[in-house]
Scaffold this motif. Structure first.
Motif, mmCIF file in Angstrom:
data_model
loop_
_atom_site.group_PDB
_atom_site.id
_atom_site.type_symbol
_atom_site.label_atom_id
_atom_site.label_comp_id
_atom_site.label_asym_id
_atom_site.label_seq_id
_atom_site.Cartn_x
_atom_site.Cartn_y
_atom_site.Cartn_z
ATOM 1 N N LEU A 193 2.762 -5.722 -1.041
ATOM 2 C CA LEU A 193 1.660 -6.052 -1.738
ATOM 3 C C LEU A 193 1.190 -5.047 -2.626
ATOM 4 O O LEU A 193 0.231 -4.249 -2.182
ATOM 5 C CB LEU A 193 0.515 -6.793 -0.932
ATOM 6 C CG LEU A 193 0.689 -8.598 -0.474
ATOM 7 C CD1 LEU A 193 1.837 -8.656 0.204
ATOM 8 C CD2 LEU A 193 -0.349 -8.635 -0.067
ATOM 9 N N ASP A 194 1.705 -4.715 -3.854
ATOM 10 C CA ASP A 194 1.585 -3.573 -4.614
ATOM 11 C C ASP A 194 1.590 -3.802 -6.158
ATOM 12 O O ASP A 194 2.077 -3.089 -6.705
ATOM 13 C CB ASP A 194 2.361 -2.751 -4.023
ATOM 14 C CG ASP A 194 2.104 -1.020 -4.411
ATOM 15 O OD1 ASP A 194 1.086 -0.823 -5.059
ATOM 16 O OD2 ASP A 194 3.005 -0.219 -4.388
ATOM 17 N N GLY A 195 1.043 -5.069 -6.489
ATOM 18 C CA GLY A 195 1.063 -5.455 -8.129
ATOM 19 C C GLY A 195 0.010 -5.484 -8.816
ATOM 20 O O GLY A 195 -1.005 -5.595 -8.102
ATOM 21 N N ALA B 49 2.212 -2.501 2.583
ATOM 22 C CA ALA B 49 1.210 -1.750 1.707
ATOM 23 C C ALA B 49 1.155 -0.474 1.909
ATOM 24 O O ALA B 49 1.789 0.122 3.296
ATOM 25 C CB ALA B 49 -0.060 -2.437 1.641
ATOM 26 N N HIS B 50 0.974 0.474 1.113
ATOM 27 C CA HIS B 50 1.100 1.880 1.324
ATOM 28 C C HIS B 50 -0.561 2.525 1.347
ATOM 29 O O HIS B 50 -1.360 2.158 0.698
ATOM 30 C CB HIS B 50 1.851 2.828 0.377
ATOM 31 C CG HIS B 50 1.742 2.648 -1.114
ATOM 32 N ND1 HIS B 50 0.690 3.442 -1.657
ATOM 33 C CD2 HIS B 50 1.976 1.714 -2.067
ATOM 34 C CE1 HIS B 50 0.708 3.476 -2.839
ATOM 35 N NE2 HIS B 50 1.166 2.174 -3.375
ATOM 36 N N LEU B 51 -0.428 3.488 2.188
ATOM 37 C CA LEU B 51 -1.867 4.295 2.558
ATOM 38 C C LEU B 51 -2.295 5.293 1.429
ATOM 39 O O LEU B 51 -3.413 5.474 1.259
ATOM 40 C CB LEU B 51 -1.933 4.760 3.807
ATOM 41 C CG LEU B 51 -1.488 3.785 5.058
ATOM 42 C CD1 LEU B 51 -1.584 4.648 6.429
ATOM 43 C CD2 LEU B 51 -2.750 2.659 5.105
ATOM 44 N N ASP C 34 2.838 7.896 1.649
ATOM 45 C CA ASP C 34 3.622 8.807 0.772
ATOM 46 C C ASP C 34 4.428 8.056 -0.099
ATOM 47 O O ASP C 34 5.646 8.733 -0.579
ATOM 48 C CB ASP C 34 4.337 9.981 1.289
ATOM 49 C CG ASP C 34 3.122 11.156 1.855
ATOM 50 O OD1 ASP C 34 1.969 11.335 1.447
ATOM 51 O OD2 ASP C 34 3.229 11.706 2.850
ATOM 52 N N GLU C 35 4.057 6.787 -0.625
ATOM 53 C CA GLU C 35 4.948 5.809 -1.308
ATOM 54 C C GLU C 35 4.694 6.556 -2.659
ATOM 55 O O GLU C 35 5.944 6.643 -3.439
ATOM 56 C CB GLU C 35 4.343 4.466 -1.504
ATOM 57 C CG GLU C 35 5.153 3.609 -2.413
ATOM 58 C CD GLU C 35 4.928 3.403 -3.814
ATOM 59 O OE1 GLU C 35 5.500 2.705 -4.581
ATOM 60 O OE2 GLU C 35 3.919 4.089 -4.229
ATOM 61 N N GLU C 36 3.807 7.272 -3.109
ATOM 62 C CA GLU C 36 3.513 7.831 -4.304
ATOM 63 C C GLU C 36 4.395 9.123 -4.739
ATOM 64 O O GLU C 36 4.633 9.268 -5.878
ATOM 65 C CB GLU C 36 1.991 8.229 -4.860
ATOM 66 C CG GLU C 36 1.155 7.060 -4.680
ATOM 67 C CD GLU C 36 1.109 5.794 -5.897
ATOM 68 O OE1 GLU C 36 2.178 6.098 -6.619
ATOM 69 O OE2 GLU C 36 0.675 4.851 -6.007
ATOM 70 N N ILE C 37 4.911 9.775 -3.781
ATOM 71 C CA ILE C 37 5.450 10.789 -3.990
ATOM 72 C C ILE C 37 7.028 10.586 -3.294
ATOM 73 O O ILE C 37 7.855 11.612 -3.108
ATOM 74 C CB ILE C 37 4.982 12.247 -3.221
ATOM 75 C CG1 ILE C 37 4.497 11.841 -1.965
ATOM 76 C CG2 ILE C 37 3.773 12.516 -4.091
ATOM 77 C CD1 ILE C 37 4.021 13.170 -1.208
ATOM 78 N N ALA D 187 -7.143 1.182 -5.642
ATOM 79 C CA ALA D 187 -6.764 -0.333 -5.463
ATOM 80 C C ALA D 187 -5.127 -0.155 -5.431
ATOM 81 O O ALA D 187 -4.486 -1.176 -4.723
ATOM 82 C CB ALA D 187 -7.086 -1.089 -6.579
ATOM 83 N N ASP D 188 -4.520 0.815 -5.922
ATOM 84 C CA ASP D 188 -2.965 0.845 -5.579
ATOM 85 C C ASP D 188 -2.880 1.885 -4.458
ATOM 86 O O ASP D 188 -3.332 3.217 -4.679
ATOM 87 C CB ASP D 188 -2.349 1.465 -6.800
ATOM 88 C CG ASP D 188 -0.855 2.009 -6.738
ATOM 89 O OD1 ASP D 188 -0.331 1.722 -5.753
ATOM 90 O OD2 ASP D 188 -0.434 2.568 -7.862
ATOM 91 N N ASP D 189 -2.864 1.465 -3.209
ATOM 92 C CA ASP D 189 -2.556 0.319 -2.769
ATOM 93 C C ASP D 189 -3.489 -0.249 -1.841
ATOM 94 O O ASP D 189 -3.016 -1.108 -0.896
ATOM 95 C CB ASP D 189 -0.966 0.260 -2.350
ATOM 96 C CG ASP D 189 -0.426 -1.246 -2.026
ATOM 97 O OD1 ASP D 189 -1.136 -2.136 -2.626
ATOM 98 O OD2 ASP D 189 0.258 -1.468 -1.352
ATOM 99 N N LYS D 190 -4.807 0.194 -1.983
ATOM 100 C CA LYS D 190 -5.596 -0.232 -0.798
ATOM 101 C C LYS D 190 -5.816 -1.696 -0.909
ATOM 102 O O LYS D 190 -6.552 -2.473 -0.091
ATOM 103 C CB LYS D 190 -6.726 0.464 -0.966
ATOM 104 C CG LYS D 190 -6.568 1.891 -0.096
ATOM 105 C CD LYS D 190 -7.434 2.973 -0.446
ATOM 106 C CE LYS D 190 -6.828 4.392 -0.001
ATOM 107 N NZ LYS D 190 -7.538 5.630 -0.058
#
Ligand SMILES: [Zn+2]
Length: 414
Positions: free
Chosen positions: A199-201, A81-83, A176-179, A142-145
């Motif tokens: 787990l990011d859906g 998952a991403h922080l 830094d998945e979002e960037i 929640a994306d992605d906590k």
């Protein structure tokens, strides 16, 4: 299976209060201090569960292993998952509010705004469930906590039950998945796994097995500047050229505004310009990787036509690869998605395979050699102040991952 939903919720609420907004305007890694802080906390919590190898590496990535409980060679799987959270909405000072249970209709938020049923039709199927929203001033994260908290609960659940047979489960929290930097410091040999799951859906029961394939086109326009008073016959305005170019792109097709499902598009999204020089960046997207070349050819043809119209104008096109369809790799190793599907069946749930109209860290990890589908974890309205999470679906995600780990131990021996 009894998942400790209170502990899962407590952790989730604790994590969303730590602002971890990714910052695209820095080259620091991770791009925000909050990601270091959340990572430190997770290492502490993993260690206190008894996961002794938990560590935050020099880049801020968190690694750990739930040790195998069965003997012999059992494949290792990885949960990820991403922080960070999206920079598209504010993320600091998040004030989560728990709605228990959701009784239907619009959800009023503390700032006077509301999450409208009309714009979030998924709410109709969530009546009676526990939801988490914000006060309307920030995103929830929640994306992605939701993914982070669920993976922490998977680890905790399995550590407490050494009688459940499973192989080694690697845990990886990325930054830094979002960037688009989520896999910059991903180390395949350190992961040491045969398959991975992000787990990011969104809604329960979804296995994302495809993403777009993506290229970025940068088109540069070189004009000629003079003082406007003496521009006649001399000036070539790059801003005007770039504008005409953008206007010549298809409007009623091949655009995000007019496509859905499996259709690809060309999407101009950055524009810079002066009279002498202008540039436009265009995202090229398609599920069929081969079609990216057709999209690039269309850009070249339009540029060629423009240059024919004014020989003084110079146009350069540069195409760079961004990521490739996750499905290209999952087809080579179908077991990753097949076992995810089997795990849903074993739980008596329906599931569906889906395609993301975007990218995922899983597509990059898959192309680096770790086949990684994406699993749902109850995130809704992501990247927005109207984001919400469904606790019941996080619980379901934990149950699913536990069964999945068992299935790998039973069927994944090689
Ligand atoms: Zn995400």
């Amino acid at each position: 299976m009894h998942i400790n939903r209170e502990r899962l919720l407590d952790r989730f609420l604790q994590y969303v209060k730590i602002g971890t907004t990714a910052n695209p305007n820095t080259q620091d890694y991770p791009s925000s201090r909050g990601q270091w802080l959340l990572g430190e906390l997770l290492v502490k919590q993993l260690r206190s569960m008894g996961i002794e190898d938990a560590e935050q590496d020099v880049h801020g990535l968190v690694w750990g292993t739930v040790p195998a409980t069965c003997p012999g060679p059992v494949p290792t799987i990885l949960l990820n998952a991403h922080l960070d959270t999206s920079p598209e909405a504010p993320g600091d000072h998040c004030k989560p509010e728990v709605i228990e249970p959701y009784s239907g209709g619009d959800i009023p938020l503390a700032n006077g705004d509301k999450i409208e049923l009309a714009h979030s039709p998924e709410l109709a199927s969530l009546v009676g469930k526990t939801l988490v929203v914000t006060d309307g001033k920030t995103l929830l994260g929640a994306d992605d906590k939701a993914g982070v908290a669920s993976i922490m609960e998977v680890a905790n659940y399995l550590i407490e039950r050494p009688n459940i047979p499973h192989g080694p489960i690697r845990i990886l929290f990325t930054c830094d998945e979002e960037i688009g930097r989520g896999t910059r410091h991903f180390d395949l040999s350190k992961a040491g796994a045969i398959a991975g799951y992000t787990l990011d859906g969104g809604a329960s029961g979804t296995i994302d097995v495809e993403t777009f394939s993506a290229d970025l086109a940068t088109i540069k326009f070189y004009g000629h500047n003079t003082h406007p008073s003496v521009g006649k016959g001399k000036m070539v305005n790059a801003i005007k050229a770039a504008s005409l170019f953008v206007a010549s792109l298809p409007i009623d097709r091949l655009s995000p505004e007019t496509t859905c499902n499996r259709e690809g598009f060309l999407h101009p999204y950055v524009f810079h310009g002066s009279v002498s020089e202008a540039s436009v960046q265009v995202l090229l997207r398609d599920f069929d990787t081969a079609k990216l070349a057709d999209h690039a050819d269309l850009l070249r043809q339009l540029a060629e036509d423009m240059q024919q119209g004014d020989k003084r104008l110079r146009i350069e096109i540069h195409i760079e690869e961004q990521y490739r369809n996750l499905g290209d790799k999952l087809r080579e190793f179908p077991l990753a998605a097949d076992l995810a599907e089997q795990a849903f069946r074993k739980l008596g749930r329906t599931s569906k395979r889906d395609a993301i109209r975007g990218g995922s860290d899983g597509s990059l990890m898959s192309h680096l050699g770790l086949p990684t589908p994406n699993l749902s974890v109850g995130q809704y309205n992501i990247h927005s102040t109207k984001e919400f999470a469904c606790l019941d679906e996080m619980v379901q995600a934990v149950e699913h991952a536990v069964v999945l780990a068992e299935l790998w131990a039973q069927q994944g021996r090689f």
